[in-house]
Design a protein around this motif. Structure first.
Motif, mmCIF file in Angstrom:
data_model
loop_
_atom_site.group_PDB
_atom_site.id
_atom_site.type_symbol
_atom_site.label_atom_id
_atom_site.label_comp_id
_atom_site.label_asym_id
_atom_site.label_seq_id
_atom_site.Cartn_x
_atom_site.Cartn_y
_atom_site.Cartn_z
ATOM 1 N N HIS A 68 0.593 66.842 61.752
ATOM 2 C CA HIS A 68 0.603 65.426 61.802
ATOM 3 C C HIS A 68 -0.884 64.688 61.188
ATOM 4 O O HIS A 68 -1.009 63.885 60.414
ATOM 5 C CB HIS A 68 1.007 64.820 63.149
ATOM 6 C CG HIS A 68 0.865 63.296 63.213
ATOM 7 N ND1 HIS A 68 1.902 62.503 62.418
ATOM 8 C CD2 HIS A 68 0.059 62.625 63.600
ATOM 9 C CE1 HIS A 68 1.409 61.132 62.725
ATOM 10 N NE2 HIS A 68 0.545 61.362 63.419
ATOM 11 N N THR A 106 -1.220 62.960 57.992
ATOM 12 C CA THR A 106 -1.149 61.449 57.892
ATOM 13 C C THR A 106 -2.684 61.012 57.768
ATOM 14 O O THR A 106 -3.065 60.012 57.031
ATOM 15 C CB THR A 106 -0.597 60.956 59.406
ATOM 16 O OG1 THR A 106 0.657 61.363 59.255
ATOM 17 C CG2 THR A 106 -0.723 59.474 59.329
ATOM 18 N N GLU A 107 -3.677 61.449 58.651
ATOM 19 C CA GLU A 107 -4.911 60.947 58.763
ATOM 20 C C GLU A 107 -5.546 61.629 57.520
ATOM 21 O O GLU A 107 -6.532 60.791 57.102
ATOM 22 C CB GLU A 107 -5.793 61.585 59.952
ATOM 23 C CG GLU A 107 -5.048 61.394 61.277
ATOM 24 C CD GLU A 107 -5.272 59.628 61.460
ATOM 25 O OE1 GLU A 107 -6.231 59.228 60.931
ATOM 26 O OE2 GLU A 107 -4.449 59.136 61.928
ATOM 27 N N GLN A 159 7.795 68.204 56.678
ATOM 28 C CA GLN A 159 6.604 67.813 56.879
ATOM 29 C C GLN A 159 5.524 68.162 56.234
ATOM 30 O O GLN A 159 4.291 67.483 55.981
ATOM 31 C CB GLN A 159 6.301 67.915 58.475
ATOM 32 C CG GLN A 159 6.796 67.531 59.614
ATOM 33 C CD GLN A 159 8.267 68.450 59.885
ATOM 34 O OE1 GLN A 159 8.829 69.162 58.939
ATOM 35 N NE2 GLN A 159 8.467 68.582 61.165
ATOM 36 N N PRO A 173 3.865 64.613 52.399
ATOM 37 C CA PRO A 173 2.628 64.020 52.130
ATOM 38 C C PRO A 173 2.006 64.685 50.956
ATOM 39 O O PRO A 173 1.198 63.872 50.113
ATOM 40 C CB PRO A 173 1.666 64.633 53.259
ATOM 41 C CG PRO A 173 2.686 65.028 54.378
ATOM 42 C CD PRO A 173 3.911 65.409 53.648
#
Length: 724
Positions: free
Chosen positions: A55, A59-60, A94, A98
């Motif tokens: 994650h 995301t970050e 996942q 990204p």
């Protein structure tokens, strides 16, 4: 700061900083640390920590506003996948999403690292990535047109890897992929087109993948690609199409021909010569392979190929030849079965196509529409092709085509004005078939009254339908509206019709129409044309013999019929009497000429008659002059013509002929009659009312004189108005 570091756990703060560093080496070092960390987490079964790390990276970092962080996130995701190994397949969504987002990044390096990251993820996941194949394929098609060379090189590596995976995996979902391929194939970008063709070629090479079934979905797009400005792409597309064609020949049962015909028809009319030729050649193969399955597309096939007959330049010769073969093969498929209604075929299941499908019938209406338009094309070859189709349909499907004869018939009549003799000859053949077809409406009693029962060249009087009379009427109207056509082609057209149809029917019908024709001047010209043909053309030999003897009731009726219209031309009437050996009446006619207006045209007609009297056709008449005792009216008639002529060449010719007549006073009375030179008395001519015939002649001539006077008066009035 402590809180911030805790947010990146289980990744160390140093690793997090290195992952966002602007230096590639530091980011790479952080990626290696992440790979080791993940392996440790996998051994300790700390899946929650892996989820957290995934994650954070997705995301970050990968979606960060900081460009270096995005690059670090991409390399970190790839390292995570490598660290998990085969277990990464459970986290593919996942991992991939990204990375996919970064392909839209404006920075070239970011897009390149996205290619590298996705390559590593796919390399680990292998066949598992096929569940996300459409997503990856969409990105690859986008990258094929990327302006940065490094990004393109990176995407090509990923592309090759994806092709290897698809080639080796039986789990590829072709059904889900084809709609995406169909949408992408209309791209106008040459690089994307090249990319798509490479995939089509790859899929075609896989034994377990039958892309042929889905060819209708992509064929149109492939023909668009065939017109690309890049020669290499065109060659690549030609190779793909040739491969599909070979497969179709090997597996015809897998081909949905009907779904592709209209696509090919559309491209058969393309301006690009390569596209046009390829499409027509495909249609030719379809006809050979699919047979009668192509029948419902007859109108479209004709609409696409008949205009190609107009090509005269060398560059498009191959297109014309291919189109000609399509026409010939399609024509062979049309049979008499196509003239039957569907209910007539319900009990005939044996009529099937080569592919086992139910027999298909021809839809005649759109086909007639196409050939009718093509008959009015500027090109001679297009007209000829359309006429041949019209004739073929009348031979194979007479009942169906006669339902549309009102659309075809006027065009056929107008085509008689064409400048090409070949077109006119073929047009006459078609018209002859139309007016003699048993499928046509029966002729009325009025139009068949007095028709001969003789058979001439296979076309008897009973073989004509109601359109025969209509054709004769329209033909006269055509000649009346175009006198130059009558002068240049009138004899040619009438003589050809006499070869194709019953000559007596033609002359009888034309004569019946001309009797009361309102345009007297045209009626005169037409009668003179018909008379000239009657007296000179070899095609009318039998009709001349029939009229010459008048040895039957039917021949006398024919003579009377012709006589009534021949009265529009006084000299033509005399020549008809000479032909039928009615010399007494000819003499009466000539004596009546004293009451007629003698014009230059009138004298010219006598001149022509004198020349005809010297021809082989009137040999019998000249020999009859040896027996003047029984042919006094003939002699009087000829002397009458001599008296009408001025001192001219014709006068001298006729005078010399009359001078050859033997002097009766110098011949013994018992030798004056020469047997065989004149027929025995013909009882059949007693049915002819000669007084009535002469009265009719005088009536017609009076009408002509009246018309001439009115015409002259009108001309005088116009001249007077001009003087004023």
């Amino acid at each position: 700061m402590a809180d911030r570091v805790q947010d990146y756990g289980p990744m160390s703060p140093a690793c997090a900083r290195a992952l966002s560093d602007k230096m590639y080496e530091k980011r790479k070092g952080a990626a290696l640390e992440i790979e080791r960390l993940v392996r440790d987490l996998m051994q300790s079964n700390s899946t929650d920590q892996i989820d957290k790390l995934l994650h954070i990276l997705g995301t970050e970092f990968a979606l960060s506003a900081n460009g270096h962080a995005r690059k670090g996130g991409l390399i970190g995701l790839a390292a995570l996948a490598i660290g998990m190994g085969k277990d990464s397949t459970a986290y593919l969504p996942q991992l991939i999403q990204p990375v996919i987002a970064c392909f839209s990044d404006p920075d070239n390096r970011t897009r390149y690292f996205a290619c590298e990251a996705l390559y590593n993820i796919v390399k680990i996941a292998r066949s598992a990535v096929l569940l996300h194949f459409n997503t990856v394929f969409s990105i690859l098609s986008q990258l094929a047109a990327d302006p940065d060379i490094n990004v393109k090189n990176g995407s090509e590596l990923l592309d090759r890897l994806m092709k290897d995976i698809v080639t080796e995996s039986p789990a590829f979902d072709l059904v889900a992929f084809v709609p995406l391929l169909r949408d992408r194939i209309y791209s106008t970008n040459s690089f994307v087109r090249q990319f798509l063709l490479s995939w089509i070629t790859t899929l075609n090479s896989v034994p377990d993948i039958n892309l042929l079934v889905y060819l209708p979905e992509i064929l149109d797009g492939m023909f668009h690609i065939l017109g690309d400005a890049n020669k290499e792409i065109r060659k690549m597309c030609e190779f793909c199409l040739d491969h599909f064609m070979k497969e179709m020949k090997q597996l015809p049962s897998s081909v949905d021909y009907a779904s592709m015909v209209n696509i090919l028809i559309a491209h058969s009319q393309a301006h690009d010569e390569v596209i046009q030729l390829t499409a027509i050649n495909w249609l030719l193969e379809f006809l050979n392979q699919a047979g009668r399955t192509m029948i419902p597309f007859t109108s479209g096939l004709l609409n696409a190929t008949v205009p190609c007959m107009a090509y005269d330049d060398v560059q498009r010769k191959s297109i014309k030849e291919a189109a000609k073969l399509v026409n010939q093969n399609l024509m062979r498929l049309i049979t008499t079965e196509d003239d039957k209604d569907n209910d007539e075929l319900e009990d005939k299941p044996q009529h099937t196509t080569p592919l086992g499908q139910r027999a298909i019938r021809l839809d005649i209406a759109p086909t007639v529409d196409v050939i009718t338009r093509c008959m009015q094309h500027d090109s001679m070859q297009c007209k000829i092709t359309a006429l041949r189709w019209t004739y073929h349909l009348h031979m194979k499907t007479p009942r169906k085509i006669f339902q549309h004869v009102e659309d075809i018939f006027p065009v056929l009549v107008r085509t008689l004005s064409d400048v090409s003799d070949e077109v006119v000859l073929l047009d006459l053949e078609v018209l002859a078939e139309v007016v003699s077809s048993p499928a046509g409406p029966a002729a009325t009693a009025q139009t068949t009254e007095g028709a001969s029962q003789s058979d001439q060249r296979g076309k008897s009087a009973s073989a004509t339908n109601a359109y025969f009379h209509k054709f004769m009427t329209n033909l006269l109207q055509l000649f009346a509206s175009d006198r130059q056509l009558l002068e240049d082609r009138g004899s040619f057209i009438i003589r050809q019709l006499c070869l194709l149809l019953n000559t007596e029917d033609i002359y009888r019908t034309l004569s019946e129409i001309l009797v009361d024709y309102k345009d007297l001047q045209f009626a005169t010209e037409m009668v003179q044309t018909l008379n000239s043909i009657l007296l000179t053309a070899t095609e009318l030999f039998e009709l001349r013999n029939q009229l010459k003897d008048l040895n039957s009731e039917s021949s006398c009726k024919l003579f009377c019929c012709l006589y009534k219209s021949w009265c529009h031309s006084s000299i033509a009437t005399v020549s008809l009497c000479f032909l039928t050996q009615n010399y007494k009446h000819a003499s009466s006619l000539i004596y009546s000429f004293g009451d007629l207006e003698v014009t230059v045209h009138f004298l010219t007609e006598i001149d022509k008659l004198v020349q005809l009297l010297e021809s082989p056709i009137f040999t019998y008449l000249r020999l009859q002059l040896l027996d003047t005792e029984r042919n006094q009216h003939l002699v009087k008639s000829l002397y009458g013509l001599l008296m009408l002529l001025p001192q001219s060449t014709a006068f001298t010719t006729l005078q010399r002929r009359l001078a050859c007549i033997p002097n009766l006073l110098q011949i013994p009375k018992d030798q004056r009659k020469i047997p065989g030179l004149i027929p025995e008395k013909r009882p059949s001519i007693r049915s002819i009312n000669w007084e009535e015939m002469l009265a009719h002649f005088m009536k017609i001539q009076a009408e002509h004189n009246k018309t001439k006077r009115l015409r002259l008066r009108s001309t005088d009035d116009q001249l007077q108005s001009l003087k004023i």
